[in-house]
Design a protein around this motif. Structure first.
Motif, short mmCIF file in Angstrom:
data_model
loop_
_atom_site.label_atom_id
_atom_site.label_comp_id
_atom_site.label_asym_id
_atom_site.label_seq_id
_atom_site.Cartn_x
_atom_site.Cartn_y
_atom_site.Cartn_z
N VAL A 162 5.53 4.48 2.48
CA VAL A 162 6.00 5.56 3.35
C VAL A 162 6.74 5.00 4.56
N ARG A 163 6.15 4.04 5.21
CA ARG A 163 6.79 3.47 6.40
C ARG A 163 8.13 2.80 6.05
N GLU A 194 4.25 5.15 15.41
CA GLU A 194 5.21 5.43 14.37
C GLU A 194 6.61 5.56 14.95
N LEU A 211 -2.18 9.35 7.96
CA LEU A 211 -1.20 8.69 8.80
C LEU A 211 -0.46 9.73 9.64
N LEU A 255 -2.88 10.38 3.35
CA LEU A 255 -2.98 8.98 3.79
C LEU A 255 -3.60 8.83 5.17
N VAL A 279 1.59 13.38 4.19
CA VAL A 279 1.23 12.02 4.59
C VAL A 279 -0.03 12.04 5.47
N ARG A 280 -0.11 13.05 6.33
CA ARG A 280 -1.29 13.15 7.20
C ARG A 280 -2.54 13.48 6.38
N SER A 291 0.83 -1.20 0.00
CA SER A 291 0.00 0.00 0.00
C SER A 291 0.86 1.25 0.00
N ASP A 292 0.24 2.39 -0.24
CA ASP A 292 0.95 3.67 -0.17
C ASP A 292 1.53 3.87 1.23
N GLU A 293 0.76 3.49 2.24
CA GLU A 293 1.23 3.63 3.62
C GLU A 293 2.48 2.79 3.86
N GLU A 294 2.49 1.57 3.34
CA GLU A 294 3.66 0.71 3.52
C GLU A 294 4.89 1.29 2.82
#
Length: 327
Positions: free
Chosen positions: A252-253, A324, A317, A315, A311-312, A247-250
């Motif tokens: 970024v992380r 985090e 997040l 996403l 990102v906030r 995912s997009d979140e993954e």
């Protein structure tokens, strides 16, 4: 006309380093292939050089040629740099997902931007619309040449001849290869080399959630450079032994952890590759040697991947949360 010497000689031979801090507690080894250390900042330098050289050899490109390509950003930068070096015109068809940083770099190399603002009506995807615009430009410029990364075999041959060969020369027959996919040039080239050597390497394709390359359900994707809304011409069944959709979140992380643990500022696709390794960590046998291709550099994602505000907003997040901080 030749594409030799100068900046072209700096392409390839990128470092391969052990990510010993990021995977310190794992019973296997992971080595990152730092493709962002190519002069154009990404793995796309390799196919750009290969496609241009072969087209020159065939006589398809001369000093009067206008080179045209559809790209989400990185290949366009690579082509713009090499065309600038040769002194020929380059036009790149992009869409709104291409970052401002990518576009500024393309222009800095005297490349021209042709922006497609609306997706294809039938598929809802930008890629078919970009390709249609390429065809229009080819009609406008009789001496134009389309490098066509999606179907050009010189794309994947570049990675068979250089990328995977370099990994093999340093690590031997690796147990796992993690490779992000888009045009399928990198993974197909690596697969061709691995199969030619009769290695038992498990090839893991890292695809985006929302990409249809391996039959996934089509959906929105925030980052350019990984995944596709249509199946590329270079795709073949059997390209990968496993597919991990991130995912997009993954992404970024994965990028943030790569910076925090290894001080490597890499692009969104690299974050996806790191997340894919973590996803499969429990399945990777102890003692295994894994190679992870990290496609591009992170400066092009400072306003997205590395922006807490973006990102906030995009996403949802919160990177300042306790969760985090411990990631």
């Amino acid at each position: 006309m030749k594409l030799e010497g100068g900046i072209a000689e700096a392409i390839g031979g990128t470092p391969l380093i052990r990510l010993e801090r990021l995977f310190a507690k794992k019973p296997f080894e992971v080595y990152g292939k730092l493709e962002w250390m190519n002069p154009g900042g990404s793995a796309k330098d390799r196919p750009a050089l290969s496609m241009l050289r072969e087209a020159i050899r065939r006589g398809d490109i001369t000093k009067d040629t206008v080179v045209i390509e559809s790209s989400s950003g990185n290949l366009a930068i690579s082509l713009a740099q090499l065309c600038c070096y040769m002194g020929i015109r380059f036009i790149c068809v992009v869409d709104p997902r291409t970052t401002e940083q990518h576009k500024q770099i393309i222009r800095s190399f005297h490349g021209e931007i042709d922006l497609v603002t609306e997706p294809d009506k039938e598929t809802g995807e930008f890629l078919p619309a970009r390709i249609r615009r390429v065809q229009e430009l080819l009609h406008q410029w009789p001496q134009a040449y389309w490098t066509n990364q999606y179907s050009n075999p010189d794309n994947y041959r570049a990675h068979a001849d250089t990328t995977m060969r370099e990994i093999g020369e340093q690590l031997g027959a690796v147990d796992y290869l993690f490779c992000a996919v888009s045009s399928c040039g990198t993974i197909r080239g690596c697969m061709e080399y691995i199969r030619s050597q009769n290695w038992s390497t498990q090839i893991v394709a890292v695809d985006a959630v929302g990409s249809v390359i391996f039959g996934g359900e089509k959906g929105p994707r925030k980052f350019p450079g990984m995944g596709a809304g249509i199946t590329p011409g270079l795709y073949r069944p059997g390209l990968a032994d496993q597919v991990v959709n991130v995912s997009d979140e993954e992404c970024v992380r994965g990028c943030r952890s790569l910076v925090r643990r290894e001080a490597i500022l890499a692009g969104a696709s690299s974050g996806g590759v790191i997340s894919a390794v973590n996803r499969l960590a429990e399945m990777i046998p102890a003692g295994s040697v894994c190679a992870a291709i990290l496609p591009d550099r992170g400066e092009r994602y400072l306003s997205t991947v590395y922006s807490d505000a973006w990102v906030r907003q995009e996403l949802g997040l919160d990177l300042c949360s306790p969760m985090e901080a411990k990631a």
